[in-house]
Design an enzyme around this catalytic site. Structure first.
Site, PDB file in Angstrom:
ATOM      1  N   HIS A 127       0.848  -1.187   0.000  1.00  0.00           N
ATOM      2  CA  HIS A 127       0.000   0.000   0.000  1.00  0.00           C
ATOM      3  C   HIS A 127       0.884   1.238   0.000  1.00  0.00           C
ATOM      4  CE1 HIS A 127      -3.962  -1.767   0.239  1.00  0.00           C
ATOM      5  NE2 HIS A 127      -3.547  -2.604   1.170  1.00  0.00           N
ATOM      6  N   ASP A 134       0.322   6.662  -4.440  1.00  0.00           N
ATOM      7  CA  ASP A 134      -0.794   6.318  -5.314  1.00  0.00           C
ATOM      8  C   ASP A 134      -1.006   7.355  -6.410  1.00  0.00           C
ATOM      9  OD1 ASP A 134      -1.244   4.077  -3.805  1.00  0.00           O
ATOM     10  OD2 ASP A 134      -3.075   4.789  -2.856  1.00  0.00           O
TER      11      ASP A 134
END
Length: 392
Positions: free
Chosen positions: A137, A166
């Site tokens: 992540h 991200d």
């Protein structure tokens, strides 16, 4: 006419990195078709909080797109996808490396179908290397890129408030790679595979810091560098009313302006003094900021030009003069969810109106029949595919 009109993107990605990339492309005019599974679709559709009945997160990321539902594990669903690829310009996916190959629709297969196809894969660690198959992540990517080691204060690392890997490392890097591949395709007629690692992308944010480390071999930590809180001239300070003010007086002229504005010319040569204890320049500046409210500091900065700006809360953003002038926010009316706030993507063209929502975020599978008919499927074909579970 938008710059990417006529470009069709098949977007198999989910959650944030891929969907923000395809949002950029959609706002620039591309026809983005979300290819979602026949069960729950993009997971972010079900992520709270909800605006009435739909995820506010999904509504924020998916305007100007269409949605179809295919079961890519079903051979007939995979065959439909291959038909769609024949007329596509871009395929975007964010699975772990190898997943598309297992489904029989990997790069080697798709480029045979459409040699002009640009295929972009966003992953945590890239398509090769020892971490290729590992899950991760945003925080993991920041950690392995070294970014997390310089974030926070001495003795306590901090989690960034936004998803840097991200969006910055993944979505923006992917958009650049896709556009570069499309541009090269105009010259060569051939597509290519764009391999985006979010960890690689995070390294871009500390390029100059790594250059400095290579030169002086000093390994930095939190609040240990010019731009992460080592010095009083570049920091954030609490104000008298419990708010926060940023001070970015890096250049001597701005620091001098600050010292003169607060009546402390004795600090003029202390901009880059280190230390936080009592009597240090940093402690002196901390005390100075406690003497005024955020509004007073904002007025003082505007009048004296020392690069001081308020740390805005979310509920202050839309009404701020900067964002109003730039048109960074706008509102649209959704037929079931009511009024929605939208944040414009950052690419603008001087003299042109910034992009708005040409269409609202799609319902799950809303455009399945429409897209298949455009590809040559008849109503009978579509009914048969639906009966077999290949589409929904």
């Amino acid at each position: 006419m938008r710059p990417l009109e006529g470009i069709r993107v098949l977007d198999l990605s989910r959650l944030l990195p891929g969907p923000y990339c395809s949002l950029l492309l959609a706002d620039l005019g591309a026809d983005v078709v979300k290819v979602e599974d026949t069960k729950q679709g993009d997971y972010i559709r079900w992520s709270p909080p909800y605006q009435n009945n739909q995820s506010a997160l999904f509504l924020a990321l998916n305007r100007n797109k269409r949605s179809i539902r295919l079961d890519l594990k079903n051979p007939e669903g995979a065959a439909v996808f291959k038909r769609l690829v024949e007329d596509a310009d871009v395929v975007l996916e964010s699975f772990r490396p190898g997943v598309m190959d297992k489904l029989g629709i990997g790069w080697d297969v798709l480029r045979e179908i459409n040699p002009r196809l640009v295929y972009c894969a966003i992953s945590g660690y890239g398509q090769n290397g020892p971490y290729r198959d590992k899950a991760g992540h945003d925080l993991n990517y920041l950690s392995l890129a070294g970014f997390e080691s310089i974030t926070g204060v001495p003795g306590r690392l901090a989690l960034p408030g936004g998803q840097i890997a991200d969006v910055g490392g993944g979505a923006l890097s992917a958009a650049v790679g896709i556009l570069a591949a499309l541009l090269q395709r105009q010259q060569t007629g051939a597509g290519k595979f764009v391999d985006i690692s979010m960890t690689d992308g995070v390294l871009a944010f500390i390029t100059m810091h790594l250059g400095a480390w290579f030169a002086d071999k000093q390994v930095p930590g939190p609040a240990d560098m010019t731009l992460n809180g080592a010095y009083p001239c570049y920091n954030v300070y609490e104000t008298r009313d419990g708010r926060w003010m940023s001070l970015g007086a890096l250049e001597p002229k701005f620091w001098l302006n600050f010292c003169q504005a607060v009546g402390r010319p004795d600090l003029a040569d202390k901009a880059f003094d280190r230390g936080e204890g009592e009597g240090t320049p940093y402690a002196e500046v901390v005390a100075l900021f406690k003497e005024r409210t955020l509004a007073e500091w904002s007025e003082l900065s505007a009048a004296n030009d020392f690069c001081g700006e308020p740390v805005l809360n979310f509920d202050e953003l839309e009404s701020h003069p900067l964002h109003q002038a730039r048109g960074n926010f706008y509102r649209v009316q959704h037929p079931t969810e009511g009024e929605m706030l939208q944040v414009r993507t950052p690419v603008r063209f001087l003299g042109e109106e910034p992009a708005e929502a040409r269409s609202l975020p799609p319902g799950l599978g809303e455009h399945t029949d429409e897209c298949l008919k455009a590809t040559g499927y008849t109503e009978e074909d579509i009914a048969a595919l639906r009966e077999k579970g290949a589409i929904a």
